[in-house]
Design an enzyme around this catalytic site. Structure first.
Site, short mmCIF file in Angstrom:
data_model
loop_
_atom_site.label_atom_id
_atom_site.label_comp_id
_atom_site.label_asym_id
_atom_site.label_seq_id
_atom_site.Cartn_x
_atom_site.Cartn_y
_atom_site.Cartn_z
N VAL A 1 1.79 2.25 -6.74
CA VAL A 1 1.77 1.35 -7.90
C VAL A 1 1.98 2.09 -9.23
O VAL A 1 2.21 1.46 -10.25
CB VAL A 1 0.46 0.51 -7.98
CG1 VAL A 1 0.37 -0.47 -6.81
CG2 VAL A 1 -0.78 1.40 -8.07
N ASP B 1 0.86 -1.20 0.00
CA ASP B 1 0.00 0.00 0.00
C ASP B 1 0.89 1.24 0.00
O ASP B 1 2.07 1.17 0.39
CB ASP B 1 -0.90 0.02 1.24
CG ASP B 1 -2.18 0.81 1.02
OD1 ASP B 1 -3.25 0.19 0.84
OD2 ASP B 1 -2.12 2.07 1.02
N ASN C 1 -5.54 -4.46 -6.80
CA ASN C 1 -6.73 -3.87 -6.17
C ASN C 1 -6.60 -2.38 -5.91
O ASN C 1 -7.61 -1.68 -5.83
CB ASN C 1 -6.98 -4.62 -4.84
CG ASN C 1 -7.93 -3.87 -3.94
OD1 ASN C 1 -9.14 -3.95 -4.09
ND2 ASN C 1 -7.38 -3.13 -2.97
N THR D 1 -17.74 -0.28 1.87
CA THR D 1 -16.44 -0.09 2.52
C THR D 1 -16.59 1.07 3.52
O THR D 1 -17.63 1.73 3.57
CB THR D 1 -15.36 0.28 1.48
OG1 THR D 1 -15.81 1.43 0.76
CG2 THR D 1 -15.13 -0.85 0.50
N TYR E 1 -12.49 7.05 -14.40
CA TYR E 1 -12.70 5.80 -13.65
C TYR E 1 -13.26 4.71 -14.57
O TYR E 1 -12.75 3.58 -14.60
CB TYR E 1 -13.63 6.05 -12.46
CG TYR E 1 -13.75 4.88 -11.52
CD1 TYR E 1 -12.77 4.63 -10.57
CD2 TYR E 1 -14.83 4.00 -11.59
CE1 TYR E 1 -12.86 3.54 -9.71
CE2 TYR E 1 -14.94 2.92 -10.73
CZ TYR E 1 -13.96 2.69 -9.79
OH TYR E 1 -14.06 1.61 -8.94
P1 NAD Z 1 -10.29 1.94 -0.50
O1 NAD Z 1 -10.13 3.40 -0.73
O2 NAD Z 1 -11.06 1.46 0.69
O3 NAD Z 1 -8.84 1.26 -0.45
C1 NAD Z 1 -7.90 1.49 -1.48
C2 NAD Z 1 -6.50 1.25 -0.94
O4 NAD Z 1 -5.60 1.47 -2.04
C3 NAD Z 1 -6.10 2.22 0.17
O5 NAD Z 1 -5.52 1.50 1.25
C4 NAD Z 1 -5.08 3.15 -0.49
O6 NAD Z 1 -4.09 3.64 0.39
C5 NAD Z 1 -4.50 2.25 -1.58
N1 NAD Z 1 -3.95 3.01 -2.70
C6 NAD Z 1 -4.51 4.04 -3.36
N2 NAD Z 1 -3.68 4.49 -4.33
C7 NAD Z 1 -2.57 3.70 -4.29
C8 NAD Z 1 -1.36 3.67 -5.04
N3 NAD Z 1 -1.12 4.54 -6.02
N4 NAD Z 1 -0.44 2.72 -4.71
C9 NAD Z 1 -0.65 1.84 -3.71
N5 NAD Z 1 -1.78 1.84 -2.97
C10 NAD Z 1 -2.73 2.76 -3.25
O7 NAD Z 1 -10.90 1.33 -1.87
P2 NAD Z 1 -11.93 0.12 -2.10
O8 NAD Z 1 -13.30 0.69 -2.13
O9 NAD Z 1 -11.63 -1.02 -1.22
O10 NAD Z 1 -11.58 -0.25 -3.62
C11 NAD Z 1 -10.61 -1.23 -3.94
C12 NAD Z 1 -10.69 -1.53 -5.42
O11 NAD Z 1 -11.99 -1.98 -5.76
C13 NAD Z 1 -10.42 -0.31 -6.31
O12 NAD Z 1 -9.72 -0.71 -7.46
C14 NAD Z 1 -11.82 0.17 -6.66
O13 NAD Z 1 -11.84 0.90 -7.85
C15 NAD Z 1 -12.53 -1.18 -6.78
N6 NAD Z 1 -13.99 -1.09 -6.63
C16 NAD Z 1 -14.54 -0.60 -5.48
C17 NAD Z 1 -15.93 -0.53 -5.38
C18 NAD Z 1 -16.61 -0.01 -4.12
O14 NAD Z 1 -17.83 0.14 -4.12
N7 NAD Z 1 -15.90 0.24 -3.04
C19 NAD Z 1 -16.72 -0.96 -6.45
C20 NAD Z 1 -16.12 -1.45 -7.60
C21 NAD Z 1 -14.73 -1.53 -7.68
#
Ligand code: NAD
Length: 275
Positions: free
Chosen positions: A73, A49, A99, A200, A165
């Site tokens: 990343v 992370d 992720n 989340t 996005y």
């Molecule tokens: P979140 O914000 O709860 O967690 C994301 C994590 O990624 C955080 O810990 C953050 O520090 C880390 N992060 C962000 N940018 C980064 C980088 N450049 N390098 C390394 N780490 C980084 O997000 P989430 O809701 O758990 O989403 C996770 C994945 O699921 C994402 O790809 C999101 O697009 C996808 N997603 C989420 C949802 C939703 O409803 N929450 C729906 C569809 C898809």
């Protein structure tokens, strides 16, 4: 129990036969739920992370011989160093979960900021590309491995204003198919999940502040609710496991029926009332 972080001396024994998973964005939300779930299936999880302190706390919470790593990343150097650290510590990588992600800007398209557009593409698309490229080198040498990418329903339907996005997630699904075909004969499978709306911490907080209409989302979802992060993690763990041994290049929607609906949502209420 021993925990190590990037830059420190490895403190665990190397178990080359034991399976190793790398999860990006593992400090929160779906990534954290996935790290917890994968810890049931593999010996070591590397929680990567941007926020090292948060990842460290999670690694400690997980227990066992897991690893916290700091990396952005979008940085090729960060990614290389992180993967080197995993190999130095565990000697192999069997599973990669791409992720890490960020949300899109909320302004109307004509008022949007171009740098913000670029950053969303970079984190999702470039991040998935850089991580997959670095880890595939290891997996192809092992002649085995599984990669699971996080897509979204936003890749498959339009969300007004969420240009970067949606484009990034659609790009991830395209890359999933391309890499799956390229690496299939090398023993590496590549798949994606496309979550619907997931409850989340961020969603809970937005709901509390009144900036997210959770009731409207629930009404539009055939199953009538958000997903729990653990439900996404379960699908990810399946695709990452040998139970999915003949599945590659596919996208599994985990959306409570969102993408299946092609009728006004009012039809859902009347169906519910009938049974
Ligand atoms: P979140 O914000 O709860 O967690 C994301 C994590 O990624 C955080 O810990 C953050 O520090 C880390 N992060 C962000 N940018 C980064 C980088 N450049 N390098 C390394 N780490 C980084 O997000 P989430 O809701 O758990 O989403 C996770 C994945 O699921 C994402 O790809 C999101 O697009 C996808 N997603 C989420 C949802 C939703 O409803 N929450 C729906 C569809 C898809």
């Amino acid at each position: 129990m021993s925990i190590s972080t990037q830059g420190e001396r490895p403190t665990v024994r190397k178990h080359s036969a034991q399976r190793v998973a790398v999860v990006t964005g593992a400090a929160d939300g779906i990534g954290w739920a996935t790290a917890r779930r994968l810890a049931e299936d593999v010996a070591h999880v590397a929680l990567l992370d941007m926020r090292l302190d948060a990842a460290r706390e999670r690694a400690i919470e997980l227990g066992g011989t897991h690893l916290a790593l700091r990396a952005d990343v979008t940085s090729a150097d960060d990614v290389r160093q992180a993967i080197d650290a995993v190999i130095e510590q565990f000697g192999r990588i069997d599973v990669l979960i791409n992720n890490a992600g960020i949300g899109d800007q909320s302004a109307p398209t004509v008022e949007q900021d171009v740098d913000a557009f670029d950053r969303v593409l970079a984190v999702h698309l470039r991040g998935t590309y850089l991580m997959s490229r670095a880890v595939a080198k290891v997996m192809l040498a092992q002649r085995s491995g599984a990669i699971v990418n996080l897509g979204s329903i936003a890749a498959l339907g339009g969300i007004p204003g969420r240009n970067a996005y949606g484009a990034a997630k659609a790009g991830i699904l395209a890359m999933t198919r391309a890499m799956a075909c390229e690496w299939a004969r090398g023993g590496v499978r590549v798949n994606a999940v496309a979550p619907g709306y997931v409850r989340t911490q961020l969603v809970v907080e937005l709901e509390r502040r009144g900036t997210l209409n959770a009731a409207a989302i629930e009404a539009r979802t055939p199953m009538g609710r958000f997903a729990a992060p653990e439900e996404i993690a379960e699908a990810v763990a399946f695709l990452a496991s040998d139970r999915a041994s003949f599945i590659t290049g596919t996208t599994l929607a985990v959306d409570g029926g969102w993408l299946a609906l092609a009728a006004p949502e009012s039809v859902l209420e009347s169906q519910g009332a009938n049974h």
